[in-house]
Write a protein that holds these residues in place. Structure first.
Motif, PDB file in Angstrom:
ATOM      1  N   GLU A  14      34.366 124.654  13.849  1.00 15.30           N
ATOM      2  CA  GLU A  14      33.873 125.817  13.114  1.00 15.30           C
ATOM      3  C   GLU A  14      34.444 127.098  13.725  1.00 15.30           C
ATOM      4  N   GLN A  74      24.611 125.369  -1.350  1.00 16.60           N
ATOM      5  CA  GLN A  74      25.773 125.275  -0.462  1.00 16.60           C
ATOM      6  C   GLN A  74      26.924 124.571  -1.181  1.00 16.60           C
ATOM      7  N   THR A  75      28.139 124.872  -0.784  1.00 12.99           N
ATOM      8  CA  THR A  75      29.279 124.159  -1.363  1.00 12.99           C
ATOM      9  C   THR A  75      29.284 122.729  -0.832  1.00 12.99           C
ATOM     10  N   GLU A  77      31.753 121.145   0.212  1.00 14.06           N
ATOM     11  CA  GLU A  77      32.566 121.110   1.427  1.00 14.06           C
ATOM     12  C   GLU A  77      31.728 121.439   2.668  1.00 14.06           C
ATOM     13  N   ASN A  78      30.886 122.480   2.591  1.00 14.00           N
ATOM     14  CA  ASN A  78      30.029 122.836   3.731  1.00 14.00           C
ATOM     15  C   ASN A  78      29.015 121.727   4.037  1.00 14.00           C
ATOM     16  N   LYS A  81      30.792 118.710   5.583  1.00 16.26           N
ATOM     17  CA  LYS A  81      31.200 118.964   6.966  1.00 16.26           C
ATOM     18  C   LYS A  81      30.044 118.623   7.914  1.00 16.26           C
ATOM     19  N   LYS A  82      28.832 118.997   7.528  1.00 13.82           N
ATOM     20  CA  LYS A  82      27.664 118.672   8.358  1.00 13.82           C
ATOM     21  C   LYS A  82      27.357 117.177   8.322  1.00 13.82           C
ATOM     22  N   ARG A  99      35.483 120.631  -3.825  1.00 18.04           N
ATOM     23  CA  ARG A  99      34.984 121.260  -2.600  1.00 18.04           C
ATOM     24  C   ARG A  99      34.007 122.401  -2.908  1.00 18.04           C
ATOM     25  N   ASN A 100      34.177 123.032  -4.062  1.00 21.25           N
ATOM     26  CA  ASN A 100      33.376 124.206  -4.406  1.00 21.25           C
ATOM     27  C   ASN A 100      32.155 123.918  -5.262  1.00 21.25           C
ATOM     28  N   HIS A 102      28.462 123.482  -6.000  1.00 23.81           N
ATOM     29  CA  HIS A 102      27.298 123.990  -5.277  1.00 23.81           C
ATOM     30  C   HIS A 102      26.125 123.037  -5.472  1.00 23.81           C
TER      31      HIS A 102
END
Length: 189
Positions: A14, A74-75, A77-78, A81-82, A99-100, A102
């Motif tokens: 990050e 949240q997207t 992708e975010n 990632k988590k 990825r985008n 929501h």
């Protein structure tokens, strides 16, 4: 830290370190400045060493303390990632558009990834495939093709099971006329 309930998010992959203050007091020091962090705010410290404050969603930031994973608009992708860190998986996307997407969701953090993937698929127009070596491929679901398959089976009277129709209803919930037609078909069966 001068009091406190806080959350610190700092990962090698990050660009920012984030600190969210739930209660108490915290004073942040970076190479360029010192700031007090107000309760209910998140401080983000980037590579430029500046501290940027923003209003926080306290529940979303601290849900993991309470055995939850919470994501508010949240997207994908975010979120992934988590989840990559939590489930020790690697995610690949079939296109950048995915990825985008929501998503808003709140789940038990000890839920299996398979159950989580099923829930995400049902809520969105996504297909999630778990491949060998914990690689997850996310692609867009072709709803038109699935609707045509449903229509063909219905025409040939081979779609008698409620389960298949209910899956189609879940995938097409945004299309109200299609949803109504499928529901009427289920009732007739």
């Amino acid at each position: 830290v001068l009091g406190t309930k806080l959350n610190i998010e700092a990962y090698d992959d990050e660009k920012h370190v984030k600190v969210t203050l739930e209660e108490g007091k915290a004073e942040l020091h970076s190479a360029k400045e010192i700031q007090m962090l107000p309760v209910g705010y998140t401080a983000s410290i980037g590579e430029d060493k500046h501290i940027v404050l923003s209003k926080a969603n306290i529940y979303e930031c601290t849900a993991w303390h309470y055995n939850r994973l919470s994501f508010d608009n949240q997207t994908l992708e975010n979120i992934m990632k988590k989840l990559e860190r939590w489930y020790n998986i690697e995610v690949a996307y079939s296109s950048d558009n995915i990825r985008n997407f929501h998503i808003t969701m709140d789940i038990n953090k000890y839920e299996s990834f398979n159950k989580l993937a099923q829930a995400i698929e049902k809520m969105n127009e996504l297909k999630i495939q778990i491949k060998k070596n914990k690689v997850v491929l996310i692609s867009e679901r072709n709803l038109n093709q699935e609707w045509e398959t449903y229509e063909e089976k219905k025409k040939n009277n081979r779609c008698k099971g409620v389960k298949y129709a209910c899956i189609i209803v879940a995938m097409l919930f945004a299309n109200s006329s299609a949803h109504k037609e499928v529901c009427e078909y289920i009732i007739q069966q």
